[in-house]
Design a protein around this motif. Structure first.
Motif, short mmCIF file in Angstrom:
data_model
loop_
_atom_site.label_atom_id
_atom_site.label_comp_id
_atom_site.label_asym_id
_atom_site.label_seq_id
_atom_site.Cartn_x
_atom_site.Cartn_y
_atom_site.Cartn_z
N TYR A 31 46.21 13.83 7.75
CA TYR A 31 44.96 14.12 7.05
C TYR A 31 44.93 15.60 6.68
CZ TYR A 31 39.99 14.47 6.03
OH TYR A 31 38.79 14.69 5.42
N ARG A 32 44.75 15.87 5.41
CA ARG A 32 44.78 17.25 4.92
C ARG A 32 43.40 17.73 4.48
NH1 ARG A 32 49.83 19.24 3.95
NH2 ARG A 32 51.51 17.74 4.06
N PHE A 33 43.12 18.97 4.86
CA PHE A 33 41.92 19.65 4.40
C PHE A 33 42.28 21.12 4.21
CE2 PHE A 33 38.12 22.20 5.48
CZ PHE A 33 37.32 21.82 4.41
N ARG A 74 41.94 26.72 14.90
CA ARG A 74 40.87 26.88 13.89
C ARG A 74 41.09 25.93 12.71
NH1 ARG A 74 41.85 32.42 14.92
NH2 ARG A 74 40.21 33.27 16.24
N LEU A 75 42.33 25.82 12.27
CA LEU A 75 42.63 24.91 11.16
C LEU A 75 42.35 23.46 11.54
CD1 LEU A 75 45.95 26.52 9.84
CD2 LEU A 75 43.74 26.44 8.65
N LEU A 76 42.74 23.07 12.74
CA LEU A 76 42.48 21.71 13.20
C LEU A 76 40.98 21.44 13.28
CD1 LEU A 76 45.17 21.27 16.00
CD2 LEU A 76 45.06 20.04 13.83
N ILE A 77 40.23 22.41 13.77
CA ILE A 77 38.77 22.26 13.89
C ILE A 77 38.14 22.11 12.51
CG2 ILE A 77 36.64 23.45 14.55
CD1 ILE A 77 38.31 24.56 16.97
N SER A 78 38.58 22.92 11.55
CA SER A 78 38.01 22.81 10.20
C SER A 78 38.33 21.46 9.57
CB SER A 78 38.46 23.96 9.30
OG SER A 78 39.84 23.88 9.02
N ALA A 79 39.55 20.98 9.75
CA ALA A 79 39.92 19.67 9.21
C ALA A 79 39.17 18.56 9.93
CB ALA A 79 41.44 19.47 9.32
N ALA A 80 38.98 18.70 11.24
CA ALA A 80 38.23 17.70 12.02
C ALA A 80 36.78 17.64 11.54
CB ALA A 80 38.30 18.03 13.50
#
Length: 123
Positions: A31-33, A74-80
Protein backbone atom coordinates in the motif's frame (compact mmCIF):
# COMPACT_ATOMS: atom_id res chain seq x y z
CA UNK A 1 14.88 -8.17 -11.27
CA UNK A 2 17.76 -8.26 -8.80
CA UNK A 3 18.19 -11.30 -6.58
CA UNK A 4 17.59 -9.27 -3.39
CA UNK A 5 14.27 -8.06 -4.83
CA UNK A 6 13.27 -11.67 -5.49
CA UNK A 7 14.15 -12.54 -1.88
CA UNK A 8 12.14 -9.57 -0.61
CA UNK A 9 9.12 -10.63 -2.66
CA UNK A 10 9.44 -14.21 -1.37
CA UNK A 11 9.68 -12.90 2.21
CA UNK A 12 6.51 -10.83 1.78
CA UNK A 13 4.68 -13.86 0.34
CA UNK A 14 5.84 -15.96 3.31
CA UNK A 15 4.64 -13.25 5.70
CA UNK A 16 1.21 -13.12 4.02
CA UNK A 17 0.82 -16.90 4.29
CA UNK A 18 1.99 -16.81 7.92
CA UNK A 19 -0.62 -14.17 8.77
CA UNK A 20 -3.39 -15.91 6.82
CA UNK A 21 -2.64 -19.14 8.69
CA UNK A 22 -3.28 -17.16 11.91
CA UNK A 23 -6.63 -15.95 10.49
CA UNK A 24 -5.52 -12.41 9.69
CA UNK A 25 -7.57 -10.92 6.87
CA UNK A 26 -5.18 -9.38 4.32
CA UNK A 27 -6.57 -6.03 3.18
CA UNK A 28 -3.70 -4.73 1.06
CA UNK A 29 -0.15 -5.51 -0.02
CA UNK A 30 2.39 -2.83 -0.91
CA UNK A 31 0.00 0.00 0.00
CA UNK A 32 1.50 3.30 -1.12
CA UNK A 33 0.92 6.78 0.19
CA UNK A 34 3.22 9.57 -0.99
CA UNK A 35 6.77 8.34 -0.18
CA UNK A 36 5.58 5.57 2.14
CA UNK A 37 4.85 1.94 1.45
CA UNK A 38 3.24 -0.53 3.83
CA UNK A 39 4.24 -4.10 3.03
CA UNK A 40 1.04 -5.67 4.39
CA UNK A 41 -2.19 -4.24 5.81
CA UNK A 42 -4.36 -6.75 7.63
CA UNK A 43 -7.35 -6.86 9.93
CA UNK A 44 -7.29 -9.04 13.01
CA UNK A 45 -9.42 -9.02 16.15
CA UNK A 46 -10.99 -5.66 15.29
CA UNK A 47 -7.66 -3.92 14.66
CA UNK A 48 -5.89 -2.74 11.54
CA UNK A 49 -2.45 -4.30 11.52
CA UNK A 50 0.33 -2.50 9.67
CA UNK A 51 3.09 -5.02 8.94
CA UNK A 52 6.63 -4.19 7.90
CA UNK A 53 8.47 -7.23 6.54
CA UNK A 54 12.23 -7.32 7.00
CA UNK A 55 14.26 -10.15 5.54
CA UNK A 56 17.98 -10.76 5.48
CA UNK A 57 20.21 -13.51 4.20
CA UNK A 58 22.18 -13.13 7.43
CA UNK A 59 21.94 -11.25 10.71
CA UNK A 60 25.69 -10.69 10.88
CA UNK A 61 25.48 -6.90 10.72
CA UNK A 62 22.12 -5.81 12.11
CA UNK A 63 18.89 -7.45 13.18
CA UNK A 64 16.27 -6.83 10.48
CA UNK A 65 13.91 -4.94 12.78
CA UNK A 66 16.73 -2.54 13.72
CA UNK A 67 16.61 -1.21 10.15
CA UNK A 68 13.32 0.56 10.93
CA UNK A 69 14.37 4.03 11.98
CA UNK A 70 12.29 7.02 13.09
CA UNK A 71 11.94 8.29 9.53
CA UNK A 72 10.57 4.91 8.39
CA UNK A 73 8.21 4.88 11.38
CA UNK A 74 6.90 8.34 10.45
CA UNK A 75 6.30 7.19 6.88
CA UNK A 76 4.49 4.07 8.05
CA UNK A 77 2.32 6.13 10.40
CA UNK A 78 1.38 8.58 7.64
CA UNK A 79 0.48 5.73 5.27
CA UNK A 80 -1.47 3.97 8.05
CA UNK A 81 -3.43 7.16 8.70
CA UNK A 82 -4.26 7.45 5.00
CA UNK A 83 -5.34 3.81 4.82
CA UNK A 84 -7.50 4.15 7.95
CA UNK A 85 -9.23 7.24 6.61
CA UNK A 86 -10.15 5.39 3.42
CA UNK A 87 -11.03 2.04 5.01
CA UNK A 88 -14.37 3.22 6.43
CA UNK A 89 -14.09 1.24 9.65
CA UNK A 90 -13.22 2.85 12.96
CA UNK A 91 -10.58 0.42 14.23
CA UNK A 92 -7.45 0.82 16.31
CA UNK A 93 -4.16 0.45 14.47
CA UNK A 94 -1.24 -1.73 15.51
CA UNK A 95 2.26 -1.82 14.01
CA UNK A 96 3.94 -5.22 13.70
CA UNK A 97 7.21 -6.38 12.20
CA UNK A 98 7.79 -9.76 10.63
CA UNK A 99 11.42 -10.75 10.26
CA UNK A 100 12.67 -13.56 8.08
CA UNK A 101 16.16 -14.93 8.61
CA UNK A 102 17.89 -18.21 7.84
CA UNK A 103 18.62 -20.48 10.80
CA UNK A 104 21.81 -22.51 11.28
CA UNK A 105 20.54 -25.05 8.73
CA UNK A 106 19.77 -22.25 6.23
CA UNK A 107 16.01 -22.74 6.64
CA UNK A 108 14.06 -19.47 6.70
CA UNK A 109 12.57 -18.66 10.09
CA UNK A 110 9.73 -16.20 10.69
CA UNK A 111 9.53 -14.03 13.79
CA UNK A 112 6.41 -11.95 14.38
CA UNK A 113 6.96 -8.91 16.59
CA UNK A 114 3.52 -7.72 17.70
CA UNK A 115 3.12 -4.05 18.65
CA UNK A 116 6.66 -3.37 17.47
CA UNK A 117 6.36 0.33 18.11
CA UNK A 118 3.73 2.57 19.65
CA UNK A 119 5.07 5.99 18.88
CA UNK A 120 8.10 7.66 17.43
CA UNK A 121 9.28 9.28 20.63
CA UNK A 122 8.95 6.14 22.75
CA UNK A 123 5.90 7.30 24.74
Amino acid sequence: MAEHNDFGKLAEEMAVKFLEDLNYKILAKNYRFMKAEIDIVAEFEKEIIIVEVKARGTDAFIEPQEAINKKKMRLLISAANDFSENYKKDLNTRFDIITILPDSKNKLQITHIINAFLSIDGN
